[in-house]
Write an enzyme that holds these catalytic residues in place. Structure first.
Site, PDB file in Angstrom:
ATOM      1  CG  ASP A   5      12.583   4.877  -1.216  1.00 45.35           C
ATOM      2  OD1 ASP A   5      12.895   4.478  -0.083  1.00 45.35           O
ATOM      3  OD2 ASP A   5      12.041   5.989  -1.401  1.00 45.35           O
ATOM      4  CG  ASN A  17      -0.144  -2.906  -3.894  1.00 46.46           C
ATOM      5  OD1 ASN A  17      -1.130  -3.542  -4.283  1.00 46.46           O
ATOM      6  ND2 ASN A  17      -0.040  -1.593  -4.062  1.00 46.46           N
ATOM      7  CE1 TYR A  62       4.453   6.494  10.251  1.00 42.45           C
ATOM      8  CE2 TYR A  62       4.107   6.645  12.624  1.00 42.45           C
ATOM      9  CZ  TYR A  62       4.879   6.232  11.552  1.00 42.45           C
ATOM     10  OH  TYR A  62       6.065   5.571  11.771  1.00 42.45           O
ATOM     11  CB  THR A  80      15.211   3.973  15.557  1.00 42.19           C
ATOM     12  OG1 THR A  80      14.454   2.946  16.213  1.00 42.19           O
ATOM     13  CG2 THR A  80      16.572   3.438  15.160  1.00 42.19           C
TER      14      THR A  80
HETATM   15  P1  NAD Z   1      12.443   7.505   6.167  1.00 42.77           P
HETATM   16  O1  NAD Z   1      11.515   8.599   5.757  1.00 42.77           O
HETATM   17  O2  NAD Z   1      13.888   7.802   6.260  1.00 42.77           O
HETATM   18  O3  NAD Z   1      12.281   6.247   5.209  1.00 42.77           O
HETATM   19  C1  NAD Z   1      11.055   5.881   4.615  1.00 42.77           C
HETATM   20  C2  NAD Z   1      11.328   5.548   3.158  1.00 42.77           C
HETATM   21  O4  NAD Z   1      10.104   5.113   2.528  1.00 42.77           O
HETATM   22  C3  NAD Z   1      11.821   6.772   2.357  1.00 42.77           C
HETATM   23  O5  NAD Z   1      12.974   6.428   1.618  1.00 42.77           O
HETATM   24  C4  NAD Z   1      10.650   7.095   1.431  1.00 42.77           C
HETATM   25  O6  NAD Z   1      11.057   7.710   0.240  1.00 42.77           O
HETATM   26  C5  NAD Z   1      10.017   5.718   1.242  1.00 42.77           C
HETATM   27  N1  NAD Z   1       8.617   5.765   0.846  1.00 42.77           N
HETATM   28  C6  NAD Z   1       7.595   6.400   1.474  1.00 42.77           C
HETATM   29  N2  NAD Z   1       6.448   6.204   0.811  1.00 42.77           N
HETATM   30  C7  NAD Z   1       6.742   5.407  -0.258  1.00 42.77           C
HETATM   31  C8  NAD Z   1       5.958   4.852  -1.311  1.00 42.77           C
HETATM   32  N3  NAD Z   1       4.652   5.088  -1.422  1.00 42.77           N
HETATM   33  N4  NAD Z   1       6.586   4.052  -2.209  1.00 42.77           N
HETATM   34  C9  NAD Z   1       7.918   3.811  -2.125  1.00 42.77           C
HETATM   35  N5  NAD Z   1       8.704   4.323  -1.154  1.00 42.77           N
HETATM   36  C10 NAD Z   1       8.114   5.111  -0.227  1.00 42.77           C
HETATM   37  O7  NAD Z   1      11.896   6.948   7.571  1.00 42.77           O
HETATM   38  P2  NAD Z   1      12.488   5.820   8.539  1.00 42.77           P
HETATM   39  O8  NAD Z   1      12.692   6.438   9.851  1.00 42.77           O
HETATM   40  O9  NAD Z   1      13.597   5.103   7.885  1.00 42.77           O
HETATM   41  O10 NAD Z   1      11.225   4.851   8.665  1.00 42.77           O
HETATM   42  C11 NAD Z   1      11.172   3.592   7.992  1.00 42.77           C
HETATM   43  C12 NAD Z   1       9.973   2.816   8.495  1.00 42.77           C
HETATM   44  O11 NAD Z   1      10.106   2.573   9.896  1.00 42.77           O
HETATM   45  C13 NAD Z   1       8.634   3.521   8.299  1.00 42.77           C
HETATM   46  O12 NAD Z   1       7.665   2.562   7.926  1.00 42.77           O
HETATM   47  C14 NAD Z   1       8.323   4.071   9.671  1.00 42.77           C
HETATM   48  O13 NAD Z   1       6.944   4.160   9.877  1.00 42.77           O
HETATM   49  C15 NAD Z   1       8.967   3.021  10.579  1.00 42.77           C
HETATM   50  N6  NAD Z   1       9.316   3.590  11.894  1.00 42.77           N
HETATM   51  C16 NAD Z   1      10.436   4.342  12.055  1.00 42.77           C
HETATM   52  C17 NAD Z   1      10.733   4.846  13.313  1.00 42.77           C
HETATM   53  C18 NAD Z   1      11.980   5.639  13.579  1.00 42.77           C
HETATM   54  O14 NAD Z   1      12.195   6.045  14.732  1.00 42.77           O
HETATM   55  N7  NAD Z   1      12.852   5.877  12.624  1.00 42.77           N
HETATM   56  C19 NAD Z   1       9.878   4.608  14.391  1.00 42.77           C
HETATM   57  C20 NAD Z   1       8.729   3.857  14.168  1.00 42.77           C
HETATM   58  C21 NAD Z   1       8.461   3.326  12.920  1.00 42.77           C
END
Ligand code: NAD
Ligand code: UDP
Length: 319
Positions: A31, A104, A150, A180
């Site tokens: 992260d 990557n 996005y 979620t």
């Molecule tokens: P979040 O923001 O809590 O977690 C995302 C994590 O990715 C963060 O810790 C952030 O620091 C890290 N991150 C972002 N860009 C980065 C990079 N370039 N390099 C390294 N780390 C990076 O969000 P989340 O809700 O936990 O979402 C996680 C994944 O699930 C995402 O891909 C999101 O698109 C997907 N998602 C989540 C939901 C939801 O309802 N929570 C719904 C649809 C999709």
């Protein structure tokens, strides 16, 4: 298995790490903390099967040692422009995490002959014209709207994942995650669950955007992680929706939050976000997850919200 989890310090990534470790796997978390927090992983600091690499997935990834699995969750995830963590305020980083980060991580999977999972999203359906959304629906997405950074990055990520599967025979999977919620959501990320709960706990009116008739279908985090885990351990290559199929509109959702928190401040209506592409209806068709993964959501909305409210209470008390 030894599994790389990108986005490990985020809401979903940190729960996924916990689950993988509980199943006996070894986890390498990655992260760059752009929207995640070290606190989400603090409890794993001394875990003998957990290690962490601070790295931006948009740059070339090197992980020492062999990997059996790669799970790519790294991406900003909140659509709310009022939050500094919203992806419209991190547009280039969001596109790079979805495009370069997916490239990557697929490269890492190819080099290791590892099972791969892409965290995709219901947003690839855009503001859907088909309801509920099935995996064979191609979506209704504005390629240049505010949400496009996005939506289109995730659509590109899905296409690239299938290209690596078809051309390089990588053992890939794609989960389309629907809204979620649960503990470890960031209180300031602007999504409706943290916004409403923190407003209610402070005795403020809940901010409904527009007439509140737009719908979402909210899945508790434990159910979601169960679905993702089953998909990762399966042989499925086609996209699978994971989410709860109980649909709720934002007026009803605000009433539930106010009732569960005992908040009497009601709601306040702000300008709608339709111009920014706010989807008006969203509900997953989860027939494929039921058939292929024998999965379905188990946690009722009010139970999951009860646990989430408790979490946000503690966050606010410690601020
Ligand atoms: P979040 O923001 O809590 O977690 C995302 C994590 O990715 C963060 O810790 C952030 O620091 C890290 N991150 C972002 N860009 C980065 C990079 N370039 N390099 C390294 N780390 C990076 O969000 P989340 O809700 O936990 O979402 C996680 C994944 O699930 C995402 O891909 C999101 O698109 C997907 N998602 C989540 C939901 C939801 O309802 N929570 C719904 C649809 C999709
Ligand atoms: N929303 C709202 N008030 C808020 C935050 C969000 O009414 O304070 C609405 C938003 O317009 C959307 C729904 O709640 O229709 C879900 O928004 P969220 O940001 O959680 O995620 P999305 O599902 O749009 O990605």
């Amino acid at each position: 298995m030894r599994i790389l989890v990108t986005g490990a310090a985020g809401f979903l990534g940190s729960h996924l790490c916990d689950r993988l470790l509980a199943e006996g796997h070894t986890v390498v978390g990655m992260d760059n903390f752009i929207t995640g927090k070290p606190e989400n992983l603090a409890h794993l600091a001394n875990h003998e099967r957990f290690s962490f690499i601070r790295h931006d997935v948009s740059a070339y990834i090197f992980v020492p040692g062999r990997l059996d699995g790669v799970m790519h969750l790294a991406s900003p995830a909140s659509p709310n422009p009022a939050s500094p963590m919203g992806y419209t305020n991190l547009p280039i980083q969001t596109m790079k995490a979805g495009a370069l980060g997916t490239h990557n991580t697929l490269g890492v999977a190819l080099a290791n002959k590892a099972r791969y999972l892409l965290a995709s999203t219901s947003e690839i359906y855009g503001d859907p014209l088909q309801h509920p959304q099935r995996e064979d629906y191609w979506g209704h997405v504005n390629p240049i709207g505010p949400r496009s950074v996005y939506d289109e990055a995730k659509r590109f990520a899905e296409a690239l994942t299938m290209a690596y599967h078809r051309f390089h025979s990588v053992n890939t999977s794609i989960v389309r995650i629907f809204n979620t919620y649960g503990p470890r959501m960031h209180i300031d990320d602007g999504r409706v669950v943290p916004n409403f709960i923190s407003q209610a706990l402070k005795g403020e009116a809940l901010t409904i955007y527009g007439d509140g008739r737009q719908t979402r279908s909210f899945c508790y985090v434990d159910d979601l992680i169960e679905g993702i885990y089953r998909l990762m351990m399966s042989a499925e290559h086609n996209p699978v929706n994971i989410g709860n199929d109980v649909e709720t509109d934002m007026n009803e959702f605000a009433e539930i939050i106010n009732r569960l928190t005992g908040n009497s401040a009601g709601v306040v209506r702000l300008e709608d976000r339709r111009g920014e592409g706010d989807p008006q209806r969203r509900q997953p068709d989860i027939a494929r997850a039921r058939a292929v993964l024998n999965w379905e959501p188990r946690v009722a909305l009010e139970d999951g919200l009860g646990r989430t409210i408790q979490f946000f209470k503690e966050v606010l008390e410690n601020r």
